[in-house]
Design a protein around this motif. Structure first.
Motif: not given
Length: 430
Positions: A311-313, A349-358
């Motif tokens: 799902l994250v992929k 995924a959000l914690q490991k990827t600081p630039a990710l916004r959803i």
């Protein structure tokens, strides 16, 4: 002479009286001791019960933190705004509450459609006997495994670190005939004809006495030792029915799903050697089982990573991921515990990827009025956001929420399956 006779008699009576007193005291004391013992035992039972209740109460306080705790998925879950009540069902069925995702690359698959009836299947090995059969009322074919017999699918090499195993069991019951002791799992043994599986490293799951409400058993263990059991899965509901079984292996972790309900999740159970062989065993018991163990529709598949991370992929590659596996109480934004593993992957995924916004978008089925469904979907999206921000180091400003109610169905709202698909949560990459 009389005095000479009288004195011994008097002495004897006196001695008897003196002797009787301590005996009577001892009898009375023993009676008191037994009474006290009964009281103490009663008190102990009361204390044990109190401590058990206290333990359960304390456990419920930390239930939110125990995100992997297995619970049976509900048989329904449809929204019905305005009633505040959900329909109950006596039979547990898969309702989309499972976090199991099959592996993509098939390593082994067999439905026994290429084998002759009465023959042992060509793609399998055994240390005993078995045959391909059909069952009345069941369209597919089954492998009938006899008592005290192990069967294994022939897979080239050991299973990969991340893989899934799916198969069906038919829990047959025949009047007056004893049922099988079903066992399956993973073993270090490579060839069951040359090695004794019971003296090698292995993980196993036992299902037996499935016709007895007070005797049904679901237990699991390592080597030859039982390490745990589950008593809340309703095995008796599947008598003379198909029980779908799924196993997810992720390195040392193993998860077991019965009819879509996760009942076992052990993160440190497996060794690399155990992935040599997947086995099924009609285990030896006394008296011997008179009904066969029926296995069907086996599929073993691999994945590069834990299949649930797909799902994250999908979110990262396509910009959007949608799931109907995030479940809530009926008419509520209260998350069910079986939803936690699905949300966890997005939080991670959000914690490991600081630039990710959803953006998280909630959807409902068509039950109830439009305004209620809009509000419900918005609150559910907000509940998913709250779970992530409370359990992961993720700022709330990185997550937007919205709710579309019933306005964007992806399936018909005239069937239970269609409504379940419409009750979904959408994750959009910003």
């Amino acid at each position: 002479m009389k005095r000479i006779v009288f004195l011994p008699i008097l002495c004897i009576c006196t001695i008897a009286a003196l002797a009787q007193a301590p005996v009577q005291k001892r009898v009375e004391q023993r009676a008191k001791d037994k009474a006290n013992s009964r009281v103490d035992a009663s008190i102990d039972r009361g204390l044990d019960s109190a401590f058990d209740n206290a333990g359960r109460a304390i456990g419920s306080i930390f239930k939110k933190k125990d995100k992997r705790k297995a619970q049976p998925a509900p048989s329904s879950g449809q929204d019905n705004p305005g009633t505040g009540k959900g329909a109950a069902s006596g039979t547990v069925t898969s309702s989309g509450g499972s976090d199991f995702v099959p592996g993509a690359k098939v390593l082994f698959e067999d439905h026994f459609d290429k084998d002759g009836l009465g023959d042992f299947p060509a793609q399998w090995n055994t240390n005993g006997s078995g045959k391909v059969v059909t069952l009345s009322g069941q369209g597919s074919r089954w492998l009938d495994v006899v008592h005290n017999c192990i069967v294994v699918p022939v897979v080239k090499g050991p299973l990969p670190e991340n893989c899934t195993i799916e198969f069906d069991l038919f829990l047959r019951s025949e009047s007056g005939r004893s049922t099988p002791f079903i066992q399956f799992g993973l073993s270090q043994v490579k060839d069951i004809l040359k090695e004794d599986m019971f003296y090698k490293d292995r993980f196993f799951i036992n299902l037996h006495r499935y016709t007895e409400e007070d005797g049904k058993t679901l237990e699991y263990g390592l080597g030859n030792d039982i390490i745990g059991n589950k008593s809340n899965f309703p095995l008796t509901s599947y008598v003379n029915k198909v029980l779908p079984v799924a196993i997810a292996v992720n390195k040392s972790r193993i998860r077991l799903y019965l009819d879509g309900n996760k009942v076992i999740d052990l993160p440190r159970a497996l060794t690399d050697g155990m992935r040599n062989t997947f086995f099924l065993n009609n285990n030896a018991i006394i008296p011997a089982s008179e009904t066969g163990m029926y296995v069907g529709n086996l599929r073993i598949a691999s994945g590069d990573t834990d299949a649930r991370s797909l799902l994250v992929k999908q979110l990262m590659s396509e910009g959007k991921a949608v799931t109907s596996d995030i479940l809530f109480d009926v008419n509520s934004d209260h998350l069910k515990p079986e939803s936690f593993p699905i949300i966890d992957q997005f939080g991670d995924a959000l914690q490991k990827t600081p630039a990710l916004r959803i953006r998280i978008i909630g959807h409902t089925d068509s039950n109830g009025d439009d305004a209620s469904n809009i509000s419900l979907s918005q609150r559910r999206a907000a509940a998913v956001k709250t779970y992530i921000t409370e359990n992961y180091a993720v700022a709330g400003s990185r997550i937007q929420t919205d709710g579309k109610g019933e306005s964007q169905p992806v399936a018909s709202n005239t069937t239970a399956d269609g409504k379940a698909r419409n009750r979904r949560v959408e994750f959009v990459k910003l």
